[in-house]
Design a protein around this motif. Sequence first.
Motif, mmCIF file in Angstrom:
data_model
loop_
_atom_site.group_PDB
_atom_site.id
_atom_site.type_symbol
_atom_site.label_atom_id
_atom_site.label_comp_id
_atom_site.label_asym_id
_atom_site.label_seq_id
_atom_site.Cartn_x
_atom_site.Cartn_y
_atom_site.Cartn_z
ATOM 1 N N GLY A 47 -47.873 41.318 -15.329
ATOM 2 C CA GLY A 47 -48.975 42.326 -14.583
ATOM 3 C C GLY A 47 -50.330 41.441 -14.201
ATOM 4 O O GLY A 47 -50.367 40.332 -14.661
ATOM 5 N N ALA A 48 -51.158 41.843 -13.551
ATOM 6 C CA ALA A 48 -52.113 41.268 -13.088
ATOM 7 C C ALA A 48 -53.165 40.950 -14.125
ATOM 8 O O ALA A 48 -53.156 41.456 -15.098
ATOM 9 C CB ALA A 48 -53.216 42.126 -11.950
ATOM 10 N N ASN A 49 -54.234 39.816 -14.038
ATOM 11 C CA ASN A 49 -55.080 39.561 -14.821
ATOM 12 C C ASN A 49 -56.005 41.044 -15.203
ATOM 13 O O ASN A 49 -56.342 41.607 -14.266
ATOM 14 C CB ASN A 49 -55.985 38.655 -14.252
ATOM 15 C CG ASN A 49 -55.529 37.155 -14.098
ATOM 16 O OD1 ASN A 49 -54.522 37.095 -14.781
ATOM 17 N ND2 ASN A 49 -56.047 36.354 -13.267
ATOM 18 N N GLY A 50 -56.309 41.293 -16.468
ATOM 19 C CA GLY A 50 -56.861 42.254 -17.004
ATOM 20 C C GLY A 50 -56.023 43.578 -17.139
ATOM 21 O O GLY A 50 -56.687 44.677 -17.603
ATOM 22 N N SER A 54 -52.819 39.905 -22.868
ATOM 23 C CA SER A 54 -53.057 38.931 -23.830
ATOM 24 C C SER A 54 -53.474 39.762 -25.133
ATOM 25 O O SER A 54 -53.439 39.233 -26.180
ATOM 26 C CB SER A 54 -54.363 38.144 -23.295
ATOM 27 O OG SER A 54 -53.796 37.049 -22.355
ATOM 28 N N THR A 55 -54.008 40.960 -24.715
ATOM 29 C CA THR A 55 -54.582 41.965 -25.901
ATOM 30 C C THR A 55 -53.285 42.357 -26.618
ATOM 31 O O THR A 55 -53.324 42.219 -27.755
ATOM 32 C CB THR A 55 -55.477 43.064 -25.428
ATOM 33 O OG1 THR A 55 -56.587 42.859 -24.600
ATOM 34 C CG2 THR A 55 -55.721 44.032 -26.564
ATOM 35 N N THR A 56 -52.506 42.636 -25.674
ATOM 36 C CA THR A 56 -50.962 43.126 -26.500
ATOM 37 C C THR A 56 -50.523 41.695 -27.385
ATOM 38 O O THR A 56 -50.121 42.171 -28.370
ATOM 39 C CB THR A 56 -49.903 43.366 -25.285
ATOM 40 O OG1 THR A 56 -50.527 44.567 -24.678
ATOM 41 C CG2 THR A 56 -48.814 43.718 -26.029
ATOM 42 N N MET A 57 -50.508 40.633 -26.826
ATOM 43 C CA MET A 57 -50.170 39.487 -27.548
ATOM 44 C C MET A 57 -50.818 39.282 -28.775
ATOM 45 O O MET A 57 -50.229 39.003 -29.825
ATOM 46 C CB MET A 57 -50.074 38.479 -26.645
ATOM 47 C CG MET A 57 -49.108 38.397 -25.399
ATOM 48 S SD MET A 57 -47.247 38.306 -25.827
ATOM 49 C CE MET A 57 -46.983 36.609 -25.842
ATOM 50 N N LEU A 58 -52.145 39.223 -28.724
ATOM 51 C CA LEU A 58 -52.971 39.162 -29.863
ATOM 52 C C LEU A 58 -52.751 40.186 -30.854
ATOM 53 O O LEU A 58 -52.832 39.930 -32.146
ATOM 54 C CB LEU A 58 -54.547 39.166 -29.565
ATOM 55 C CG LEU A 58 -54.797 37.873 -28.687
ATOM 56 C CD1 LEU A 58 -56.506 38.137 -28.041
ATOM 57 C CD2 LEU A 58 -55.020 36.641 -29.526
ATOM 58 N N THR A 59 -52.530 41.388 -30.470
ATOM 59 C CA THR A 59 -51.990 42.469 -31.637
ATOM 60 C C THR A 59 -50.528 42.036 -32.265
ATOM 61 O O THR A 59 -50.626 42.195 -33.435
ATOM 62 C CB THR A 59 -52.169 43.914 -30.998
ATOM 63 O OG1 THR A 59 -53.220 43.973 -30.217
ATOM 64 C CG2 THR A 59 -51.805 44.829 -31.771
ATOM 65 N N MET A 210 -47.294 45.950 -16.667
ATOM 66 C CA MET A 210 -48.526 46.394 -17.157
ATOM 67 C C MET A 210 -49.595 46.507 -16.083
ATOM 68 O O MET A 210 -49.598 45.849 -15.297
ATOM 69 C CB MET A 210 -49.052 45.734 -18.449
ATOM 70 C CG MET A 210 -48.365 45.666 -19.627
ATOM 71 S SD MET A 210 -49.147 45.126 -21.188
ATOM 72 C CE MET A 210 -50.512 46.391 -21.368
ATOM 73 N N ARG A 211 -50.090 47.843 -16.210
ATOM 74 C CA ARG A 211 -51.459 47.928 -15.336
ATOM 75 C C ARG A 211 -52.459 48.786 -16.045
ATOM 76 O O ARG A 211 -52.256 49.739 -16.615
ATOM 77 C CB ARG A 211 -50.988 48.494 -14.028
ATOM 78 C CG ARG A 211 -51.995 48.744 -12.935
ATOM 79 C CD ARG A 211 -51.617 49.622 -11.989
ATOM 80 N NE ARG A 211 -51.237 50.931 -12.119
ATOM 81 C CZ ARG A 211 -50.600 51.879 -11.111
ATOM 82 N NH1 ARG A 211 -50.207 51.314 -10.165
ATOM 83 N NH2 ARG A 211 -50.540 53.031 -11.540
ATOM 84 N N ARG A 212 -53.593 48.183 -15.997
ATOM 85 C CA ARG A 212 -54.839 48.842 -16.738
ATOM 86 C C ARG A 212 -54.502 49.376 -18.040
ATOM 87 O O ARG A 212 -54.665 50.555 -18.383
ATOM 88 C CB ARG A 212 -55.120 50.058 -15.936
ATOM 89 C CG ARG A 212 -55.661 49.707 -14.568
ATOM 90 C CD ARG A 212 -56.150 50.764 -13.420
ATOM 91 N NE ARG A 212 -56.450 50.087 -12.020
ATOM 92 C CZ ARG A 212 -56.690 50.964 -11.126
ATOM 93 N NH1 ARG A 212 -56.911 52.231 -11.077
ATOM 94 N NH2 ARG A 212 -57.120 50.176 -9.977
ATOM 95 N N GLY A 213 -53.937 48.512 -18.825
ATOM 96 C CA GLY A 213 -53.684 48.803 -20.392
ATOM 97 C C GLY A 213 -52.430 49.633 -20.561
ATOM 98 O O GLY A 213 -52.331 49.907 -21.772
ATOM 99 N N VAL A 240 -58.994 44.018 -9.773
ATOM 100 C CA VAL A 240 -59.376 42.962 -8.872
ATOM 101 C C VAL A 240 -58.226 42.725 -7.860
ATOM 102 O O VAL A 240 -57.283 42.523 -8.199
ATOM 103 C CB VAL A 240 -59.883 41.654 -9.493
ATOM 104 C CG1 VAL A 240 -60.195 40.506 -8.553
ATOM 105 C CG2 VAL A 240 -60.905 41.938 -10.576
ATOM 106 N N ALA A 241 -58.597 43.195 -6.684
ATOM 107 C CA ALA A 241 -57.733 43.252 -5.726
ATOM 108 C C ALA A 241 -56.760 41.925 -5.391
ATOM 109 O O ALA A 241 -55.552 42.167 -4.742
ATOM 110 C CB ALA A 241 -58.234 43.856 -4.397
ATOM 111 N N ASP A 242 -57.450 40.700 -5.583
ATOM 112 C CA ASP A 242 -56.673 39.569 -5.216
ATOM 113 C C ASP A 242 -55.918 39.101 -6.176
ATOM 114 O O ASP A 242 -55.365 37.837 -6.251
ATOM 115 C CB ASP A 242 -57.838 38.452 -4.602
ATOM 116 C CG ASP A 242 -58.918 38.002 -5.801
ATOM 117 O OD1 ASP A 242 -59.579 37.151 -5.625
ATOM 118 O OD2 ASP A 242 -58.670 38.822 -6.962
ATOM 119 N N GLU A 243 -55.572 39.819 -7.337
ATOM 120 C CA GLU A 243 -54.739 39.223 -8.294
ATOM 121 C C GLU A 243 -53.477 39.637 -7.988
ATOM 122 O O GLU A 243 -52.766 40.271 -8.959
ATOM 123 C CB GLU A 243 -55.266 39.850 -9.667
ATOM 124 C CG GLU A 243 -56.539 39.365 -10.441
ATOM 125 C CD GLU A 243 -57.184 40.055 -11.297
ATOM 126 O OE1 GLU A 243 -56.713 41.169 -11.708
ATOM 127 O OE2 GLU A 243 -58.137 39.461 -12.030
#
Length: 248
Positions: A47-50, A54-59, A210-213, A240-243
Amino acid sequence: MSTTQPEEALSTTVLEFQGLSAGYGGAVVCRGLDITVKSGEVVALIGANGAGKSTTMLTAAGELAPISGRVSVLGSDKRAPLATLARRGLSYVTEERSVIMGLTTAENLRLAGVSAEAACGVFPELRALLGRPAGLLSGGEQQMLTLARALARSPKLLLADELSLGLAPQIVARLLDVVREAADTRNLGVLLVEQHVRQVLRVADRVYVMRRGQVILEGSATEIAADLDAVQRAYLSAPVADEVPPML
């Protein structure tokens, strides 16, 4: 009659999210995630940045407490810090190469409690670099050292966040091939965050987009590869459109 168990019988769930919501300070970043990783398989999270990868991985690594939902790591629903999970069989490779630049390759391995022989068994390329300071290694060599250190501990679950960051495609292919081999030969379960979509589809068994969580697409790597237009749309509709993934 053979007593060998069928492959399916040997597969166990090493990571499972059910309805997971996670974030920071009570602010939800990811919501409603249902993700499963079994031993012996490579699961890609793209999925794009944001998007919340990474939040999923940290959890999963025990670094973030879930806001709601169920998290099971290595067969336990009880929340534990990363150090405890590491003792149970979790290896976590972050997007930042965690090598100590002033120490040699051999010293980095020794500090991590990993033998040079075991690390060179993962990446034979490291043998000629054992006496070299890690700060003088190329980015690819540093990532080989990081991944070798993680795999030489014989983990049951590997979390790898952006192995390819800043690396040439041939180095990315080498790293991902080693991850695939570890899953096949060591029955290792892998959750892999990766931006090089075509590269990761080559080695993954299953993929979550993933997109937007949220997970907006999932399936086998073959199924996702056959619908790259849907993956492209997921990136283009990111905040962010360029991701756009570099290897899509």
